[in-house]
Write a protein that holds these residues in place. Sequence first.
Motif, PDB file in Angstrom:
ATOM      1  N   UNK A 102      29.788 -27.706  89.969  1.00 27.82           N
ATOM      2  CA  UNK A 102      28.766 -27.931  90.990  1.00 27.82           C
ATOM      3  C   UNK A 102      28.959 -29.318  91.598  1.00 27.82           C
ATOM      4  N   UNK A 103      29.335 -29.369  92.894  1.00 27.38           N
ATOM      5  CA  UNK A 103      29.617 -30.647  93.553  1.00 27.38           C
ATOM      6  C   UNK A 103      28.383 -31.541  93.613  1.00 27.38           C
ATOM      7  N   UNK A 104      27.227 -30.945  93.786  1.00 28.09           N
ATOM      8  CA  UNK A 104      25.989 -31.724  93.855  1.00 28.09           C
ATOM      9  C   UNK A 104      25.704 -32.405  92.520  1.00 28.09           C
ATOM     10  N   UNK A 105      25.888 -31.666  91.431  1.00 31.85           N
ATOM     11  CA  UNK A 105      25.670 -32.232  90.095  1.00 31.85           C
ATOM     12  C   UNK A 105      26.704 -33.309  89.804  1.00 31.85           C
ATOM     13  N   UNK A 106      27.921 -33.076  90.233  1.00 31.28           N
ATOM     14  CA  UNK A 106      28.983 -34.064  90.031  1.00 31.28           C
ATOM     15  C   UNK A 106      28.648 -35.371  90.748  1.00 31.28           C
ATOM     16  N   UNK A 107      28.112 -35.255  91.955  1.00 25.21           N
ATOM     17  CA  UNK A 107      27.731 -36.439  92.727  1.00 25.21           C
ATOM     18  C   UNK A 107      26.636 -37.230  92.019  1.00 25.21           C
ATOM     19  N   UNK A 108      25.654 -36.509  91.454  1.00 23.66           N
ATOM     20  CA  UNK A 108      24.567 -37.176  90.721  1.00 23.66           C
ATOM     21  C   UNK A 108      25.114 -37.916  89.511  1.00 23.66           C
ATOM     22  N   UNK A 109      26.020 -37.272  88.759  1.00 20.29           N
ATOM     23  CA  UNK A 109      26.594 -37.896  87.556  1.00 20.29           C
ATOM     24  C   UNK A 109      27.368 -39.157  87.927  1.00 20.29           C
ATOM     25  N   UNK A 110      28.120 -39.099  89.008  1.00 18.54           N
ATOM     26  CA  UNK A 110      28.891 -40.278  89.427  1.00 18.54           C
ATOM     27  C   UNK A 110      27.975 -41.407  89.899  1.00 18.54           C
ATOM     28  N   UNK A 111      26.837 -41.057  90.506  1.00 22.05           N
ATOM     29  CA  UNK A 111      25.865 -42.084  90.901  1.00 22.05           C
ATOM     30  C   UNK A 111      25.242 -42.739  89.670  1.00 22.05           C
ATOM     31  N   UNK A 113      26.693 -42.972  86.770  1.00 27.04           N
ATOM     32  CA  UNK A 113      27.776 -43.799  86.220  1.00 27.04           C
ATOM     33  C   UNK A 113      27.858 -45.143  86.938  1.00 27.04           C
ATOM     34  N   UNK A 114      27.766 -45.106  88.276  1.00 33.91           N
ATOM     35  CA  UNK A 114      27.835 -46.346  89.057  1.00 33.91           C
ATOM     36  C   UNK A 114      26.656 -47.267  88.727  1.00 33.91           C
ATOM     37  N   UNK A 115      25.468 -46.701  88.562  1.00 37.78           N
ATOM     38  CA  UNK A 115      24.285 -47.504  88.211  1.00 37.78           C
ATOM     39  C   UNK A 115      24.437 -48.146  86.846  1.00 37.78           C
ATOM     40  N   UNK A 116      24.949 -47.367  85.877  1.00 36.56           N
ATOM     41  CA  UNK A 116      25.127 -47.891  84.519  1.00 36.56           C
ATOM     42  C   UNK A 116      26.192 -48.987  84.515  1.00 36.56           C
ATOM     43  N   UNK A 118      26.749 -50.918  86.906  1.00 38.00           N
ATOM     44  CA  UNK A 118      26.147 -52.076  87.566  1.00 38.00           C
ATOM     45  C   UNK A 118      25.131 -52.816  86.712  1.00 38.00           C
ATOM     46  N   UNK A 119      24.886 -52.344  85.488  1.00 37.30           N
ATOM     47  CA  UNK A 119      23.981 -53.041  84.589  1.00 37.30           C
ATOM     48  C   UNK A 119      22.651 -52.354  84.349  1.00 37.30           C
ATOM     49  N   UNK A 120      22.403 -51.240  85.030  1.00 41.02           N
ATOM     50  CA  UNK A 120      21.151 -50.505  84.816  1.00 41.02           C
ATOM     51  C   UNK A 120      21.246 -49.720  83.518  1.00 41.02           C
ATOM     52  N   UNK A 121      20.160 -49.690  82.744  1.00 39.65           N
ATOM     53  CA  UNK A 121      20.225 -48.885  81.523  1.00 39.65           C
ATOM     54  C   UNK A 121      20.207 -47.402  81.880  1.00 39.65           C
ATOM     55  N   UNK A 122      20.631 -46.574  80.928  1.00 36.75           N
ATOM     56  CA  UNK A 122      20.829 -45.151  81.179  1.00 36.75           C
ATOM     57  C   UNK A 122      19.539 -44.472  81.637  1.00 36.75           C
ATOM     58  N   UNK A 123      18.429 -44.764  80.957  1.00 37.79           N
ATOM     59  CA  UNK A 123      17.151 -44.108  81.281  1.00 37.79           C
ATOM     60  C   UNK A 123      16.709 -44.431  82.701  1.00 37.79           C
ATOM     61  N   UNK A 124      16.835 -45.681  83.113  1.00 41.38           N
ATOM     62  CA  UNK A 124      16.430 -46.056  84.477  1.00 41.38           C
ATOM     63  C   UNK A 124      17.383 -45.477  85.522  1.00 41.38           C
ATOM     64  N   UNK A 125      18.658 -45.346  85.152  1.00 41.36           N
ATOM     65  CA  UNK A 125      19.609 -44.700  86.060  1.00 41.36           C
ATOM     66  C   UNK A 125      19.218 -43.237  86.277  1.00 41.36           C
ATOM     67  N   UNK A 126      18.733 -42.587  85.222  1.00 47.57           N
ATOM     68  CA  UNK A 126      18.266 -41.206  85.343  1.00 47.57           C
ATOM     69  C   UNK A 126      17.006 -41.128  86.195  1.00 47.57           C
ATOM     70  N   UNK A 128      16.312 -42.648  88.748  1.00 43.64           N
ATOM     71  CA  UNK A 128      16.640 -42.678  90.178  1.00 43.64           C
ATOM     72  C   UNK A 128      16.846 -41.272  90.746  1.00 43.64           C
ATOM     73  N   UNK A 129      16.822 -40.261  89.870  1.00 48.21           N
ATOM     74  CA  UNK A 129      17.013 -38.863  90.285  1.00 48.21           C
ATOM     75  C   UNK A 129      15.898 -38.015  89.693  1.00 48.21           C
ATOM     76  N   UNK A 130      14.657 -38.227  90.136  1.00 44.15           N
ATOM     77  CA  UNK A 130      13.496 -37.540  89.534  1.00 44.15           C
ATOM     78  C   UNK A 130      13.493 -36.026  89.722  1.00 44.15           C
TER      79      UNK A 130
END
Length: 410
Positions: A102-111, A113-116, A118-126, A128-130
């Motif tokens: 799923x390209x949409x899911x792949x895009x979310x996972x890569x976003x 990854x980029x947030x993490x 950049x220093x954001x913790x995993x929970x806060x990175x998640x 960002x995609x409520x």
Amino acid sequence: MANAAAVKQQKKATFTYEGLDRKGAKTKGEIKSANPAMARAELRKQGINANKLRKKSEFSLGGRKTIKPGDIAIFTRQLATMMKAGVPLVQSFEIVADGLDNASMKEVVLKIKADVEGGTNFANALRNHPKQFDELYCSLVEAGEQSGALETMLDRVALYKEKSEALKSKIKKAMKYPATVMVVAAVVTAILLVKVVPTFQELFEGFGAELPAMTQFVINLSESLQSNGIFILIGIAAFFFLFSQARQRSKAFSDAVDKYVLRIPIVGDIIFKATIARYARTLSTTFAAGVPLIDALDACAGATGNAVYRKAVLQVRDDVSTGQQLHFSMKSTGVFPNMALQMTAIGEESGSLDAMLAKVAQYYEDEVDNAVDGLTSMMEPLIMSFLGIVVGGLIVAMYLPIFQMGNIVG
């Protein structure tokens, strides 16, 4: 110059690439950049030699696949497996994203990854995609991060999501089969009434005799469907549309429907058992994660999926906050089965509430599975009988005048 740089930054496009990484393995993905040259330069910094680079179209006639709860369950399980194997979190994101269809899911996972990165913790990175990750999911991941047992927590969350999706699948299975057959029966009946009955009607007009009541009823039904068929279809579509809108916009109406659904024979029992299973599974998972009981009950209220039990769980939360034991609070609502109450009491007394609730969840999940199989087995002969009566009744009604004419001639 600053304004020009800002404008240039805003005009970044998305490029898809295929190439080789530092180890010579094939890789592909997406990158945002102002132009192809800068995109290639950024990829080289990441150790990727891009053989193919294309600008991604901003418009797609086919649309993109939506992200379903099942995609989240797969992502969670794969991520938990990677981390249990000792793969670092950021690298786990890359591996999981590369295997997603799923390209949409792949895009979310890569976003994420980029947030993490950049220093954001995993929970806060998640967070960002409520739309994809609800607060319960994020809270469990946050608890895992804070306790230093993220891989264990991801395994629990993966199990929770898998069980939840399996339960939903069972409910859909119980509803889909009879609904599909009934739709097919309605379509076949409509075709017979609109296409076949008029042919017989022309034949009967030459008889000059009074038609049997059953035949006359079918002819009247056929004439009504031919003249008002479009209005009937519009009426049915309008009913379902207004019903769905009323459920979305009116909380009172939605709550009344949830209450009524539990009273439907057989189906209501399946929904009741599924609701208890969801409640027990959610409370077990959150409590085992170290979430305080009050907060865990708050999360469970929304996870039950039924207004009757949502209100009951919120009442339990309020009672527990005043010092009452959980099983006493549950009993006072009058909506929880004795088995769940007894197991909860044992769990509280033995200090193993999460384990007891997990057993309750497993028991009712198995009950749902058995009930669905039983319903399917029972519905098959009933539906076949219904189809036989409807179609056979129409055929008998059409041939009845012919049989009568044969008897008169004889």
